[in-house]
Design an enzyme around this catalytic site. Structure first.
Site, PDB file in Angstrom:
ATOM      1  N   GLU A 192     129.526 -47.690   8.320  1.00 18.65           N
ATOM      2  CA  GLU A 192     128.175 -46.930   8.723  1.00 18.65           C
ATOM      3  C   GLU A 192     127.450 -48.314   7.748  1.00 18.65           C
ATOM      4  O   GLU A 192     127.303 -48.193   6.863  1.00 18.65           O
ATOM      5  CB  GLU A 192     127.982 -46.204   9.028  1.00 18.65           C
ATOM      6  CG  GLU A 192     127.005 -45.001   9.143  1.00 18.65           C
ATOM      7  CD  GLU A 192     126.535 -43.873   9.453  1.00 18.65           C
ATOM      8  OE1 GLU A 192     126.035 -43.485   9.073  1.00 18.65           O
ATOM      9  OE2 GLU A 192     127.968 -43.114   9.151  1.00 18.65           O
ATOM     10  N   MET A 336     131.213 -41.340   2.327  1.00 19.21           N
ATOM     11  CA  MET A 336     131.429 -41.148   4.741  1.00 19.21           C
ATOM     12  C   MET A 336     132.217 -40.442   4.637  1.00 19.21           C
ATOM     13  O   MET A 336     133.513 -40.472   3.929  1.00 19.21           O
ATOM     14  CB  MET A 336     131.758 -43.250   4.323  1.00 19.21           C
ATOM     15  CG  MET A 336     131.677 -43.552   5.665  1.00 19.21           C
ATOM     16  SD  MET A 336     130.336 -43.160   6.506  1.00 19.21           S
ATOM     17  CE  MET A 336     130.955 -43.355   8.372  1.00 19.21           C
ATOM     18  N   ASN A 338     134.235 -40.631   7.253  1.00 14.34           N
ATOM     19  CA  ASN A 338     135.019 -41.388   8.158  1.00 14.34           C
ATOM     20  C   ASN A 338     136.437 -39.941   8.933  1.00 14.34           C
ATOM     21  O   ASN A 338     136.587 -39.279   8.273  1.00 14.34           O
ATOM     22  CB  ASN A 338     135.914 -42.354   7.732  1.00 14.34           C
ATOM     23  CG  ASN A 338     135.289 -43.492   7.175  1.00 14.34           C
ATOM     24  OD1 ASN A 338     134.335 -43.927   7.293  1.00 14.34           O
ATOM     25  ND2 ASN A 338     135.219 -43.986   5.469  1.00 14.34           N
ATOM     26  N   GLU A 371     130.126 -34.198   3.943  1.00 15.73           N
ATOM     27  CA  GLU A 371     130.698 -35.237   4.187  1.00 15.73           C
ATOM     28  C   GLU A 371     132.163 -33.959   5.146  1.00 15.73           C
ATOM     29  O   GLU A 371     131.975 -34.397   6.356  1.00 15.73           O
ATOM     30  CB  GLU A 371     131.771 -35.989   3.398  1.00 15.73           C
ATOM     31  CG  GLU A 371     130.863 -36.549   2.492  1.00 15.73           C
ATOM     32  CD  GLU A 371     129.970 -37.695   3.232  1.00 15.73           C
ATOM     33  OE1 GLU A 371     129.856 -37.821   4.488  1.00 15.73           O
ATOM     34  OE2 GLU A 371     129.210 -37.592   2.724  1.00 15.73           O
ATOM     35  N   GLU A 393     122.698 -36.292  10.288  1.00 14.51           N
ATOM     36  CA  GLU A 393     122.321 -36.151   8.967  1.00 14.51           C
ATOM     37  C   GLU A 393     121.054 -35.167   7.820  1.00 14.51           C
ATOM     38  O   GLU A 393     121.505 -34.097   7.528  1.00 14.51           O
ATOM     39  CB  GLU A 393     121.704 -37.646   8.074  1.00 14.51           C
ATOM     40  CG  GLU A 393     122.571 -38.718   8.469  1.00 14.51           C
ATOM     41  CD  GLU A 393     123.622 -38.344   7.557  1.00 14.51           C
ATOM     42  OE1 GLU A 393     124.352 -37.513   7.130  1.00 14.51           O
ATOM     43  OE2 GLU A 393     125.348 -39.431   7.638  1.00 14.51           O
TER      44      GLU A 393
END
Length: 952
Positions: A192, A336, A338, A371, A393
Site C-alpha cells: 500500500e 499494515m 495485509n 490493523e 482509514e
C-alpha cells in the site's frame, strides 16, 4: 494501514501502519531471458502509477509529475479474477513468476498493467501459452505494460485468458521500502498504496479485487526458515540445495495493496482464539527477530482483546484459520493490515517494561486493534479508488479509538488524548498549503495523502454519524454497509447511503463534510428570558463549503447558581448558516456546556467575547458534569493566560486568579482517575497554541508558556512536591522493581507523577534550584526500573544546563541510558529523540553531531524520525531566527529523498507553513523549500509537497 505519525499521536499522552482456493498452480521456472530492463536500473527511485491514467515520476526524467483527479475515475476494461505466484528468493536477486486470469470488465480498451521500470526486469511474457512479442503484442512505455485488446477475452462467450510473466527484482537495493525489500536478515513486502507494481506487472489499484489462489515462496532454509503469506497455508516442504518452500492461499478477493509475503529467521509467540458464535479455532502467531521474542506477549494479548471487542461491539468475526503478525525494523509506516499477515513497525509491536513506556503499551494495543479491525473495514470492504482512503482509514481509526477507550476504562481520557492530537496536528494541516478534504479531489503522489486529515479528521466524521444516529442507529448502519458491500470496492457515498437508509433518514447534507477542507468555526450566543423561563441558544457556522454543513453540537445546561445539570446532553443539529434553539421550562438562568465530548471537529468561539467569558470558563472548569468539557474549560483558561503573558498585558486581568484556582483544584482532585488529573494539570502544547495565532513567534510562545508553567510551579511548589512524594510512596508500597503494572490506575499514577516532576524541574533560575531539580530527576532516573518513569526523568535531565554538577548529572544519565540500551533499536530511538527535543541553546549543534553518531542512519525511518523529525517539533530552536534549523532540515530532506521518497516528503512538511511566521522567518523557510524544489532529480512525493507549498 497506519502511518507512524498517526500511530504515534493516536494513543499518546501530550507528547507527542493473503491467497483463495482455486486449482493450485505451481509455476515452473522459465528460461532466464532478459526481455526488458536490467539490474543496473534497480536502485532508482522511480515510482509510476497508471490508476486512472496516473503517472508519478521520481527519477531523473524531465517529465512533470501529473496531477490525478477523482472526477476522472473510470472502471477497468479488463480485470484480474485469479492470481498464482511463485517467489524464488536468491541472494541479490528474486525471481517472481505470476499467472493472471484475465476477464473482461467493461471492455472498450487495452489491458494496461502497472510495473515500475526501474524496479522490474521483464524476463518472459506469454498469453494463453503463446509467447508475446514486444512492439507487436504488447508495449512497455514508462511504467506501464499494455496488451492490445484484440488478444484478450470477450464478454460475449464468457471466456478468460491466462497471462504469465516472469520478472527479476532486487529487494536488497530497495531503499524505498515499497514492494519487496530486505530489512536486516528478513525479506518482506509493503504494497500500500502502490508497491505491488514494484513486484510484478498488475492492475495495481484497489478496485481490482482478485483471488490469490496460490502464492509459493522458496528460499534458503537455514537463512530463512520462516516463509509466510496471506491467508491459510496449504503446504510446505524441502527442495534441493538446502532450500524449502511454502504455499499459501487466500479464500477472499483482495486488492493488490493487501498482498504480503515474509521470509526470515524469526522467533515467535503463539496462541489460539475461538471465534463467537461460529466457533472457528484461529491460530495466532506474532513474529520478530529471535532476540525480541520476549517483547511480543503484549501484542499477542492485544490481538485477542481486539478480536473479542469486534465480536461484542459490531458482531464481526475473523474469517481465516490463521492470523499472523510480523514486526519489521525497517518500515515506512506504523503497520499494515495485509489479509491474515499484518506487518508492523517494531515500534508498534515490541514491548517490555524496560524498553517501552506506558504510552508505548497503549499505542501498541491501539495499533494492533486498528490493523485487526481493518479485516472488515478495509479488507472485506475496501475503497474503490485511493481518493476514498478515509472510507477505510477514518472508519477504522474511529473503531480503534472506541476500542482503546473501552480498554482504558475511561473514554474521557481517550477523548482528551485524541482531541489534543487532532488540534496539534490536523488543525495545522487544515490551515496549511496541503489542506484537503477528508476525501481529496486530486493528488500527484498518493503517499502524500496518508494524512491526519484522512485519518484523524476522517475518524471525527465517522464519530459524527454515531452522534447523529445514536449507538443503535450507527450499528444498524454498519450492519447494512457490510450486508450491501461485503467483497466490494466502494465509495464514501456508499457508506453515507447505508447509514441513512438503515435509519430511514436523509443525511445527504452530511456528505458535504467529505468535500470541504479546512476547520469550520461554530459561533454561539445565548440569552435567558426570565418571564417565559426559556433559554435561547443561537449557533452559526463558517466553513469553506458553499452550502451549510450538518454539524452535531452536543450541549448540556448547568444552573448558574447551583451548578447542577438541569438539561442533560442533547445533540443539536446545526443545518443552516444560523439557527436558534429554545429550551423552556427552566427556573433560572443557565450556562451552556458547549460541544460536549468535542462532538464535531470545529473551532468553537463565543459570538461576542466579554469579561464574563473567563468567569464562565472557571465555572465550567469547576462544575461541568462532562469530563471532557471540564478539561476543555481549563485548557481555554491556560490558553488565555499564556497569550496574555505573550502580549504582556495580564496585569489587570483576573485570568491568573482563575487559572490558579483551576490548577489548585486539579492538584487536589479527589478520586483515583489520575490520568484525568494529569491532563488537567498539563498546559496546551505549543503546536495547539500556535493554531490560535495569526503570526506565530515560536520563541516568544515557548517563553510565554514556560513562564506560566514556572509561575504555577512556584506558587504550588509545596503541594506539587507533597503530591509527588505521596505518589512515589504509594507506588513503592504497591509494587516495585520489575513488577510494572499496566492497569489504568497504575498508568495514571505514573502519568500524574511525571507531570508533577516536570513542574518541579522547571524551577531552575538559580544554581541552588538547578542543583535541586537535577538531583530530583536523577534520583527518579536511577531508582526507576520501568521505562515510563526512567524516560520522563531523562527528558527532564536532557534540558538541564549550568553548573558542572548539573551538567555531569545530565551527561551521566544520557550515557547510562545509552549503555543500558545494549543496542536495542527502540530504546536508542528514545535516546536520540530526547536529545533532539532538549531545551538547550546549542541543541542544533548537538543534533548535527548525533547525525554522525555510528548508531544513526538515514535508511531507517524510525531512526531518522527520532532525530531529524523530532528536532522540527522542538519549535523554539528549529525556528531560531538565524534560519539554521531550516537549512539543516532542507539538507537532510535532500539526502533522504535519494533513498526514501515517502520519508523525505514527510520531512519536507516541516517547512511548508512558512506563511504562518514572520516575514523574516517565512523568507528563510521559503528559501529552503525553493532549494528542494530546484533539485534534480526530485521524487514526485517531495515535489508535490514543496511545489504545493510554494504556490502563491
Amino acid at each position: 494501514f497506519l502511518p507512524a505519525a498517526i500511530a504515534t499521536s493516536s494513543s499518546s499522552s501530550f507528547s507527542l501502519q493473503s491467497t483463495y482456493h482455486h486449482p493450485r498452480r505451481h509455476l515452473t521456472m522459465a528460461p532466464l531471458t532478459n526481455l526488458r530492463g536490467g539490474s543496473s536500473a534497480l536502485f532508482s527511485t522511480t515510482t509510476t502509477t497508471t490508476e486512472e491514467s496516473t503517472t508519478e515520476e521520481t527519477s531523473s526524467s524531465s517529465a512533470v509529475p501529473k496531477e490525478i483527479f477523482r472526477s476522472d475515475y473510470t472502471p477497468l476494461p479488463f480485470k484480474v479474477s485469479n492470481v498464482a505466484m511463485n517467489f524464488d528468493i536468491r541472494d541479490g536477486t528474486t525471481f517472481v513468476e505470476t499467472e493472471l486470469t484475465i476477464v473482461q470488465n467493461t471492455g472498450g480498451g487495452d489491458l494496461v498493467l502497472d510495473g515500475e521500470a526501474d524496479a522490474l526486469t521483464l524476463l518472459s511474457i506469454s498469453l494463453d501459452g503463446k509467447d508475446l512479442v514486444e512492439g507487436v503484442d504488447y508495449t512497455i512505455e514508462g511504467d506501464t505494460l499494455t496488451i492490445v485488446e484484440a488478444l484478450l477475452p470477450s464478454s460475449a462467450d464468457g471466456s478468460t485468458s491466462v497471462l504469465k510473466t516472469k520478472v527479476e527484482v532486487c529487494p536488497e537495493k530497495n531503499t524505498q521500502l515499497s514492494g519487496l525489500y530486505k530489512s536486516g536478515s528478513m525479506y518482506c513486502t509493503q504494497c500500500e498504496a502502490m508497491g505491488f507494481r514494484r513486484i510484478t506487472y498488475y492492475p495495481d489499484r484497489p478496485d481490482n479485487m482478485a483471488i490469490f489462489d496460490s502464492v509459493r515462496i522458496e528460499a534458503d532454509k537455514e537463512a530463512y526458515p520462516v516463509l509466510l503469506g496471506n491467508g491459510n497455508k496449504l503446504e510446505g516442504g524441502d527442495v534441493e540445495g538446502g532450500r524449502h518452500y511454502a504455499v499459501w492461499e487466500d479464500p477472499f478477493p483482495k486488492p493488490s495493496y493487501l498482498f504480503c509475503i515474509v521470509a526470515g529467521n524469526l522467533g515467535s509467540v503463539s496462541s489460539s482464539y475461538t471465534t463467537v458464535p461460529s466457533g472457528r479455532e484461529v491460530h495466532l502467531e506474532v513474529y520478530s527477530e529471535p532476540e525480541n521474542v520476549s517483547k511480543l506477549g503484549h501484542a499477542l494479548e492485544s490481538l485477542k482483546k481486539s478480536m473479542k471487542w469486534d465480536e461484542d461491539t459490531f458482531g464481526l468475526e475473523y474469517d481465516l484459520d490463521i492470523y499472523n503478525v510480523v514486526a519489521v525494523n525497517d518500515f515506512n509506516m506504523g503497520a499494515m493490515e495485509n489479509k491474515g499477515l499484518n506487518v508492523f513497525n517494531t515500534a508498534y509491536c515490541l514491548a517490555d517494561p524496560k524498553s517501552a513506556t506506558d504510552s508505548d503499551y497503549e499505542r501498541i494495543e491501539s495499533v494492533i486493534g486498528h490493523e485487526y479491525f481493518h479485516n472488515w473495514t478495509g479488507n472485506r470492504v475496501t475503497c474503490r479508488d485511493w481518493f476514498q482512503l478515509t472510507l477505510k482509514e477514518g472508519l477504522t481509526v474511529y473503531r480503534d479509538q472506541e476500542f482503546s477507550g473501552d480498554m482504558m476504562q475511561s473514554h474521557a481520557v481517550k477523548r482528551i488524548e485524541d482531541v489534543a492530537s487532532l488540534r496539534g496536528r490536523q488543525f495545522a494541516e487544515d490551515a496549511g498549503p496541503m489542506s484537503h478534504p477528508v476525501r481529496p479531489d486530486s493528488y500527484i503522489s498518493m503517499d502524500n495523502f496518508y494524512t491526519a486529515t484522512v485519518y484523524s479528521k476522517g475518524a471525527e466524521v465517522v464519530r459524527m454519524y454515531r452522534t447523529l444516529l445514536g449507538k443503535d442507529g450507527f450499528r444498524k448502519g454498519m450492519d447494512l454497509y457490510f450486508e450491501r458491500h461485503d467483497g466490494d470496492a466502494v465509495t464514501c457515498d456508499d457508506f453515507c447511503s447505508a447509514m441513512g437508509d438503515a435509519n430511514g433518514v436523509d443525511i445527504s447534507q452530511f456528505s458535504r463534510w467529505y468535500q470541504t477542507n479546512g476547520t469550520p468555526t461554530v459561533k454561539y450566543s445565548s440569552k435567558y428570558d426570565d418571564e417565559s423561563k426559556t433559554f435561547y441558544l443561537t449557533l452559526s457556522q463558517e466553513s469553506n463549503s458553499d452550502e451549510p454543513l450538518l454539524i452535531p453540537v452536543s450541549v448540556g445546561l448547568l444552573d448558574k447558581e447551583s451548578g447542577e445539570e438541569v438539561v442533560a446532553t442533547k445533540v443539536l443539529e446545526l443545518k443552516e448558516m444560523e439557527q436558534t434553539f429554545e429550551f423552556d421550562g427552566l427556573d433560572g438562568d443557565v450556562l451552556p456546556s458547549m460541544l460536549r465530548g468535542f462532538s464535531a471537529p470545529v473551532k468553537l468561539v463565543r459570538a461576542e467575547s466579554d469579561a464574563s467569558e473567563e468567569e464562565d470558563l472557571a465555572f465550567l472548569a469547576a462544575r461541568d458534569t462532562d469530563g471532557f468539557n471540564r478539561w476543555e474549560a481549563g485548557q481555554k483558561l491556560y490558553t488565555s493566560l499564556i497569550f496574555q503573558t505573550l502580549e504582556g498585558n495580564q496585569d489587570e486581568s483576573k485570568t491568573l486568579d482563575y487559572v490558579e484556582e483551576a490548577f489548585g483544584r486539579a492538584l487536589n482532585m479527589d478520586g483515583n482517575d489520575y490520568s484525568i488529573q494529569a491532563y488537567a494539570l498539563t498546559l496546551p502544547s505549543e503546536s495547539t497554541l500556535a493554531e490560535d495565532m495569526t503570526v506565530v513567534d515560536p520563541v516568544a510562545l515557548h517563553k510565554a508558556r514556560g513562564s506560566v508553567r514556572e509561575s504555577l510551579a512556584r506558587k504550588y511548589f509545596s503541594e506539587i512536591r507533597a503530591k509527588y512524594d505521596e505518589l512515589t510512596k504509594a507506588m513503592e508500597s504497591s509494587g516495585s522493581g520489575e513488577d510494572i503494572k499496566l492497569d489504568a490506575t497504575s498508568i495514571g499514577q505514573r502519568r500524574l507523577r511525571n507531570v508533577l516532576l516536570s513542574y518541579l524541574c522547571c524551577i531552575k533560575d538559580t544554581a541552588e534550584e538547578r542543583d535541586a531539580a537535577s538531583e530530583l530527576a536523577m534520583k527518579q532516573f536511577e531508582s526507576s526500573y520501568g521505562m515510563t518513569d526512567r524516560y520522563s526523568a531523562l527528558n527532564c535531565l536532557a534540558s538541564m544546563d549550568g553548573e558542572e554538577s548539573v551538567v555531569a548529572r545530565r551527561d551521566a544519565a544520557l550515557q547510562k541510558f545509552f549503555d543500558d540500551a545494549e543496542g536495542d533499536a527502540l530504546v536508542l530511538n528514545k535516546w536520540f529523540m530526547c536529545q533532539a527535543l532538549a531545551d538547550l541553546p546549542d541543541v542544533l549543534d548537538r543534533v548535527k553531531a548525533l547525525v554522525k553518531h555510528p548508531d544513526f542512519t538515514l535508511t531507517n525511518p524510525n531512526r531518522c524520525s527520532s532525530l531529524i523529525s523530532a528536532f522540527t517539533m522542538n519549535a523554539a530552536h528549529f525556528h531560531a531566527e538565524d534560519g539554521e534549523g531550516y537549512k539543516f532540515l532542507g539538507e537532510m530532506t535532500a539526502e533522504v529523498d535519494k533513498l526514501n521518497p515517502q520519508l523525505s516528503s514527510r520531512m519536507g512538511r516541516g517547512l511548508i507553513q512558512w506563511r504562518k511566521y514572520s516575514e523574516e522567518r517565512g523568507a528563510l523557510m521559503k528559501s529552503a523549500l525553493q532549494q528542494l524544489a530546484d533539485m534534480e532529480p526530485i521524487s514526485s512525493d517531495l515535489f508535490e509537497v514543496v511545489s504545493t507549498s510554494l504556490k502563491e
